[in-house]
Design an enzyme around this catalytic site. Structure first.
Site, PDB file in Angstrom:
ATOM      1  N   LYS A  83       0.845  -1.200   0.000  1.00  0.00           N
ATOM      2  CA  LYS A  83       0.000   0.000   0.000  1.00  0.00           C
ATOM      3  C   LYS A  83       0.886   1.257   0.000  1.00  0.00           C
ATOM      4  O   LYS A  83       2.101   1.186   0.279  1.00  0.00           O
ATOM      5  CB  LYS A  83      -0.896  -0.032   1.230  1.00  0.00           C
ATOM      6  CG  LYS A  83      -1.874  -1.211   1.243  1.00  0.00           C
ATOM      7  CD  LYS A  83      -2.774  -1.115   2.480  1.00  0.00           C
ATOM      8  CE  LYS A  83      -3.722  -2.280   2.569  1.00  0.00           C
ATOM      9  NZ  LYS A  83      -4.642  -2.118   3.734  1.00  0.00           N
TER      10      LYS A  83
ATOM     11  N   TYR B 124     -12.727  -3.387  -2.532  1.00  0.00           N
ATOM     12  CA  TYR B 124     -13.158  -3.250  -1.131  1.00  0.00           C
ATOM     13  C   TYR B 124     -14.687  -3.244  -1.040  1.00  0.00           C
ATOM     14  O   TYR B 124     -15.251  -2.548  -0.184  1.00  0.00           O
ATOM     15  CB  TYR B 124     -12.552  -1.986  -0.526  1.00  0.00           C
ATOM     16  CG  TYR B 124     -11.059  -2.088  -0.251  1.00  0.00           C
ATOM     17  CD1 TYR B 124     -10.539  -3.120   0.541  1.00  0.00           C
ATOM     18  CD2 TYR B 124     -10.160  -1.155  -0.750  1.00  0.00           C
ATOM     19  CE1 TYR B 124      -9.167  -3.225   0.801  1.00  0.00           C
ATOM     20  CE2 TYR B 124      -8.788  -1.252  -0.486  1.00  0.00           C
ATOM     21  CZ  TYR B 124      -8.315  -2.284   0.293  1.00  0.00           C
ATOM     22  OH  TYR B 124      -6.959  -2.380   0.563  1.00  0.00           O
TER      23      TYR B 124
ATOM     24  N   ASN C 133      -1.742  -0.046   7.185  1.00  0.00           N
ATOM     25  CA  ASN C 133      -1.144  -1.302   7.650  1.00  0.00           C
ATOM     26  C   ASN C 133      -0.276  -1.991   6.582  1.00  0.00           C
ATOM     27  O   ASN C 133      -0.151  -3.198   6.542  1.00  0.00           O
ATOM     28  CB  ASN C 133      -2.230  -2.228   8.209  1.00  0.00           C
ATOM     29  CG  ASN C 133      -3.313  -2.504   7.178  1.00  0.00           C
ATOM     30  OD1 ASN C 133      -3.158  -2.158   6.004  1.00  0.00           O
ATOM     31  ND2 ASN C 133      -4.393  -3.145   7.596  1.00  0.00           N
TER      32      ASN C 133
ATOM     33  N   HIS D  21      -1.735  -5.407   1.547  1.00  0.00           N
ATOM     34  CA  HIS D  21      -2.962  -6.184   1.334  1.00  0.00           C
ATOM     35  C   HIS D  21      -2.576  -7.569   0.837  1.00  0.00           C
ATOM     36  O   HIS D  21      -1.642  -7.696   0.037  1.00  0.00           O
ATOM     37  CB  HIS D  21      -3.840  -5.517   0.268  1.00  0.00           C
ATOM     38  CG  HIS D  21      -4.906  -6.431  -0.252  1.00  0.00           C
ATOM     39  ND1 HIS D  21      -6.131  -6.573   0.373  1.00  0.00           N
ATOM     40  CD2 HIS D  21      -4.910  -7.317  -1.291  1.00  0.00           C
ATOM     41  CE1 HIS D  21      -6.844  -7.495  -0.276  1.00  0.00           C
ATOM     42  NE2 HIS D  21      -6.127  -7.960  -1.292  1.00  0.00           N
TER      43      HIS D  21
ATOM     44  N   GLU E  12      -8.864 -11.449  -7.424  1.00  0.00           N
ATOM     45  CA  GLU E  12      -7.989 -10.280  -7.251  1.00  0.00           C
ATOM     46  C   GLU E  12      -6.820 -10.305  -8.238  1.00  0.00           C
ATOM     47  O   GLU E  12      -6.397  -9.254  -8.723  1.00  0.00           O
ATOM     48  CB  GLU E  12      -7.485 -10.217  -5.809  1.00  0.00           C
ATOM     49  CG  GLU E  12      -8.616  -9.891  -4.836  1.00  0.00           C
ATOM     50  CD  GLU E  12      -8.162  -9.690  -3.399  1.00  0.00           C
ATOM     51  OE1 GLU E  12      -8.952  -9.135  -2.618  1.00  0.00           O
ATOM     52  OE2 GLU E  12      -7.033 -10.092  -3.048  1.00  0.00           O
TER      53      GLU E  12
HETATM   54  P1  IDP Z   1      -7.409  -7.021   5.553  1.00  0.00           P
HETATM   55  O1  IDP Z   1      -6.619  -5.940   4.850  1.00  0.00           O
HETATM   56  O2  IDP Z   1      -6.669  -7.538   6.760  1.00  0.00           O
HETATM   57  O3  IDP Z   1      -7.870  -8.115   4.646  1.00  0.00           O
HETATM   58  P2  IDP Z   1     -10.134  -5.961   5.525  1.00  0.00           P
HETATM   59  O4  IDP Z   1     -11.161  -6.146   6.596  1.00  0.00           O
HETATM   60  O5  IDP Z   1     -10.358  -6.630   4.229  1.00  0.00           O
HETATM   61  O6  IDP Z   1      -8.722  -6.326   6.175  1.00  0.00           O
HETATM   62  O7  IDP Z   1     -10.003  -4.398   5.307  1.00  0.00           O
HETATM   63  C1  IDP Z   1      -9.311  -3.881   4.203  1.00  0.00           C
HETATM   64  C2  IDP Z   1      -8.551  -2.652   4.628  1.00  0.00           C
HETATM   65  O8  IDP Z   1      -9.468  -1.639   5.073  1.00  0.00           O
HETATM   66  C3  IDP Z   1      -7.623  -2.840   5.841  1.00  0.00           C
HETATM   67  O9  IDP Z   1      -6.388  -3.434   5.515  1.00  0.00           O
HETATM   68  C4  IDP Z   1      -7.485  -1.422   6.321  1.00  0.00           C
HETATM   69  O10 IDP Z   1      -6.590  -0.685   5.494  1.00  0.00           O
HETATM   70  C5  IDP Z   1      -8.896  -0.894   6.125  1.00  0.00           C
HETATM   71  N1  IDP Z   1      -9.697  -1.098   7.342  1.00  0.00           N
HETATM   72  C6  IDP Z   1     -10.327  -2.228   7.728  1.00  0.00           C
HETATM   73  N2  IDP Z   1     -10.968  -2.061   8.903  1.00  0.00           N
HETATM   74  C7  IDP Z   1     -10.719  -0.783   9.275  1.00  0.00           C
HETATM   75  C8  IDP Z   1     -11.103   0.014  10.416  1.00  0.00           C
HETATM   76  O11 IDP Z   1     -11.806  -0.437  11.336  1.00  0.00           O
HETATM   77  N3  IDP Z   1     -10.658   1.293  10.443  1.00  0.00           N
HETATM   78  C9  IDP Z   1      -9.891   1.839   9.455  1.00  0.00           C
HETATM   79  N4  IDP Z   1      -9.511   1.133   8.383  1.00  0.00           N
HETATM   80  C10 IDP Z   1      -9.913  -0.154   8.270  1.00  0.00           C
HETATM   81 MG    MG Z   2      -9.325  -8.144   3.195  1.00  0.00          MG
END
Ligand code: IDP
Ligand code: MG
Length: 152
Positions: free
Chosen positions: A9, A49, A112, A115, A126
């Site tokens: 990212k 997303y 974070n 992805h 994907e």
């Molecule tokens: P993942 O990346 O671990 O698969 P997902 O639930 O698919 O997690 O969420 C995609 C991305 O959306 C996360 O990596 C993060 O960047 C963002 N995200 C998910 N949940 C939150 C949240 O509660 N607050 C802010 N950003 C979030």
């Molecule tokens: Mg995810």
């Protein structure tokens, strides 16, 4: 052999962690079969997303992921989807264990670093979302051919 999609990212690129992330994947014996830098458009972000478009943080997520380039990779290896998810760690990096990419390099849920596809079915979708078939490479190296290469 299984394939999975990874995005480094914008925060991973901005913080200079591209080599670190790719190095970890390589050292785990995952084979890079596709790699490029790209800018994600808003439509693709909404598709990627789709499970999050109604969340309050979605506008920030879309803005962040579409305003800067990302590095997309497809890696191949035994149980690649689960292996990479384990290497990445949980979404909330504050809770991600040391030794995982998120645990070692982030303390944030939204920023974070990386992805990775979360299931084999999603990985297939994907990979097709970000790579054309001709951008993926089926190759192997033979050590004996390296030894035979002419140096002069
Ligand atoms: P993942 O990346 O671990 O698969 P997902 O639930 O698919 O997690 O969420 C995609 C991305 O959306 C996360 O990596 C993060 O960047 C963002 N995200 C998910 N949940 C939150 C949240 O509660 N607050 C802010 N950003 C979030
Ligand atoms: Mg995810």
């Amino acid at each position: 052999m299984e394939r999975t999609l990874i995005l480094i990212k914008p925060d991973g690129i901005q913080r200079g962690l591209v080599g670190e992330v790719i190095g970890r994947l390589e050292r785990k014996s995952l084979k890079i079969v596709g790699l490029k830098m790209l800018k994600i458009d808003k439509e693709t972000a909404k598709e990627h997303y789709a499970h999050l478009v109604d969340k309050p943080f979605y506008p920030d997520l879309e803005q962040f992921m579409t305003s800067h380039p990302v590095i997309a990779l497809v890696v191949e290896g035994k149980e690649a989807v689960a292996v990479v998810r384990d290497m990445v760690g949980p979404t909330n990096a504050t809770k991600a264990p040391p030794g995982t990419i998120r645990g070692d390099f982030s303390n944030s849920t939204s920023r974070n670093i990386i992805h990775a596809s979360d299931s084999k079915e999603v990985a297939e979708q994907e990979i097709n979302r970000f790579f054309k078939p001709e951008e993926l490479f089926d190759y192997s190296f033979s050590w004996s051919n390296f030894l035979k290469a002419p140096d002069e």
